[in-house]
Design an enzyme around this catalytic site. Structure first.
Site, PDB file in Angstrom:
ATOM      1  CG  HIS A  19      -1.895  -1.023   1.382  1.00 20.47           C
ATOM      2  ND1 HIS A  19      -2.002  -1.828   2.488  1.00 20.47           N
ATOM      3  CD2 HIS A  19      -2.890  -1.439   0.541  1.00 20.47           C
ATOM      4  CE1 HIS A  19      -3.013  -2.672   2.342  1.00 20.47           C
ATOM      5  NE2 HIS A  19      -3.563  -2.476   1.155  1.00 20.47           N
ATOM      6  CE  LYS A  43     -11.842  -7.278   1.605  1.00 20.70           C
ATOM      7  NZ  LYS A  43     -10.674  -6.448   1.295  1.00 20.70           N
ATOM      8  NE  ARG A  92      -2.758  -7.024  -4.702  1.00 24.54           N
ATOM      9  CZ  ARG A  92      -3.571  -7.120  -3.666  1.00 24.54           C
ATOM     10  NH1 ARG A  92      -3.108  -7.393  -2.491  1.00 24.54           N
ATOM     11  NH2 ARG A  92      -4.864  -6.958  -3.835  1.00 24.54           N
ATOM     12  CB  SER A 130      -4.314  -6.650   4.256  1.00 27.76           C
ATOM     13  OG  SER A 130      -3.917  -5.349   3.927  1.00 27.76           O
TER      14      SER A 130
HETATM   15  P1  ADP Z   1      -6.022  -6.060   0.341  1.00 27.07           P
HETATM   16  O1  ADP Z   1      -6.382  -6.533  -1.039  1.00 27.07           O
HETATM   17  O2  ADP Z   1      -4.586  -6.214   0.691  1.00 27.07           O
HETATM   18  O3  ADP Z   1      -6.992  -6.411   1.443  1.00 27.07           O
HETATM   19  P2  ADP Z   1      -7.071  -3.371   0.323  1.00 27.07           P
HETATM   20  O4  ADP Z   1      -8.514  -3.650   0.259  1.00 27.07           O
HETATM   21  O5  ADP Z   1      -6.596  -2.611   1.499  1.00 27.07           O
HETATM   22  O6  ADP Z   1      -6.072  -4.548   0.242  1.00 27.07           O
HETATM   23  O7  ADP Z   1      -6.611  -2.747  -1.054  1.00 27.07           O
HETATM   24  C1  ADP Z   1      -6.630  -1.409  -1.399  1.00 27.07           C
HETATM   25  C2  ADP Z   1      -6.013  -1.279  -2.768  1.00 27.07           C
HETATM   26  O8  ADP Z   1      -4.612  -1.491  -2.649  1.00 27.07           O
HETATM   27  C3  ADP Z   1      -6.490  -2.259  -3.831  1.00 27.07           C
HETATM   28  O9  ADP Z   1      -6.535  -1.610  -5.078  1.00 27.07           O
HETATM   29  C4  ADP Z   1      -5.422  -3.321  -3.841  1.00 27.07           C
HETATM   30  O10 ADP Z   1      -5.327  -3.947  -5.102  1.00 27.07           O
HETATM   31  C5  ADP Z   1      -4.203  -2.468  -3.567  1.00 27.07           C
HETATM   32  N1  ADP Z   1      -3.109  -3.228  -2.994  1.00 27.07           N
HETATM   33  C6  ADP Z   1      -3.103  -3.977  -1.873  1.00 27.07           C
HETATM   34  N2  ADP Z   1      -1.898  -4.542  -1.673  1.00 27.07           N
HETATM   35  C7  ADP Z   1      -1.116  -4.135  -2.715  1.00 27.07           C
HETATM   36  C8  ADP Z   1       0.230  -4.393  -3.115  1.00 27.07           C
HETATM   37  N3  ADP Z   1       1.012  -5.215  -2.451  1.00 27.07           N
HETATM   38  N4  ADP Z   1       0.669  -3.808  -4.236  1.00 27.07           N
HETATM   39  C9  ADP Z   1      -0.136  -3.013  -4.959  1.00 27.07           C
HETATM   40  N5  ADP Z   1      -1.405  -2.739  -4.663  1.00 27.07           N
HETATM   41  C10 ADP Z   1      -1.888  -3.291  -3.557  1.00 27.07           C
END
Ligand code: ADP
Length: 160
Positions: A19, A43, A92, A130
């Site tokens: 993030h 979730k 990703r 996460s």
């Molecule tokens: P997660 O999928 O880890 O639960 P979130 O719901 O917090 O994450 O995701 C918020 C945004 O950040 C989404 O667009 C997700 O694809 C992106 N994201 C999460 N982890 C990464 C990462 N390692 N690299 C790039 N983008 C990420």
């Protein structure tokens, strides 16, 4: 370029280096980035919304053009409230694309002016999520390469 505010929404449960990589990239391009913790009723959470906001604020305290907020409701309503139309998401791998494509299309249906901008993290974070962090934490594994030190401490604190 106009004065541009962008919203980066997510669960951030907890914030990872993946993030933070996306936020760094976005903060170089946009004048202001609002990182917003959203509540997903479907979730299962590891940290409360307040804890997630606090961990993000600590991680981002030195970033002058980044702020942290939270919202319960539709992303497009939050985006309108912040008087912008730009949403940031991270990609990703191709496997993220289908889901992200759907969300972006739905948001555009709800608010035609919205633009979703995608950023790719550096390669070493492409496997990181996460939920990977939560799984490793569940089995008391080492998360120090995946999250900032204060987040690793918060995870360790929960296990006691
Ligand atoms: P997660 O999928 O880890 O639960 P979130 O719901 O917090 O994450 O995701 C918020 C945004 O950040 C989404 O667009 C997700 O694809 C992106 N994201 C999460 N982890 C990464 C990462 N390692 N690299 C790039 N983008 C990420």
């Amino acid at each position: 370029m106009k004065n541009r505010i962008a919203v980066y929404p997510g669960s951030f449960d907890p914030v990872t280096y993946g993030h933070l990589d996306i936020i760094d990239r976005a903060a170089k391009i946009f004048d202001h980035v609002i990182v917003s913790v959203f509540v997903h009723s479907a979730k299962k959470h590891m940290f409360t919304m307040e804890e997630r906001v606090a961990m993000l604020r600590t991680a981002l305290k030195d970033k002058k053009n980044v702020s942290v907020d939270c919202f319960e409701g539709l992303l497009v309503d939050f985006v309108k409230k912040k008087k912008t139309s730009v949403v940031i998401r991270g990609l990703r791998a191709i496997s993220d694309l289908e889901y992200e494509f759907q969300i972006a299309a739905v948001n555009r249906t709800l608010y035609p002016d919205v633009e979703t901008v995608f950023f790719m993290p550096r390669q070493r974070y492409t496997y990181l999520s996460s939920s990977v962090v939560r799984d490793i934490a569940h089995f008391k594994g080492d998360v120090s390469k995946l999250v900032p030190p204060h987040v690793a401490r918060a995870i360790a604190g929960r296990k006691k």
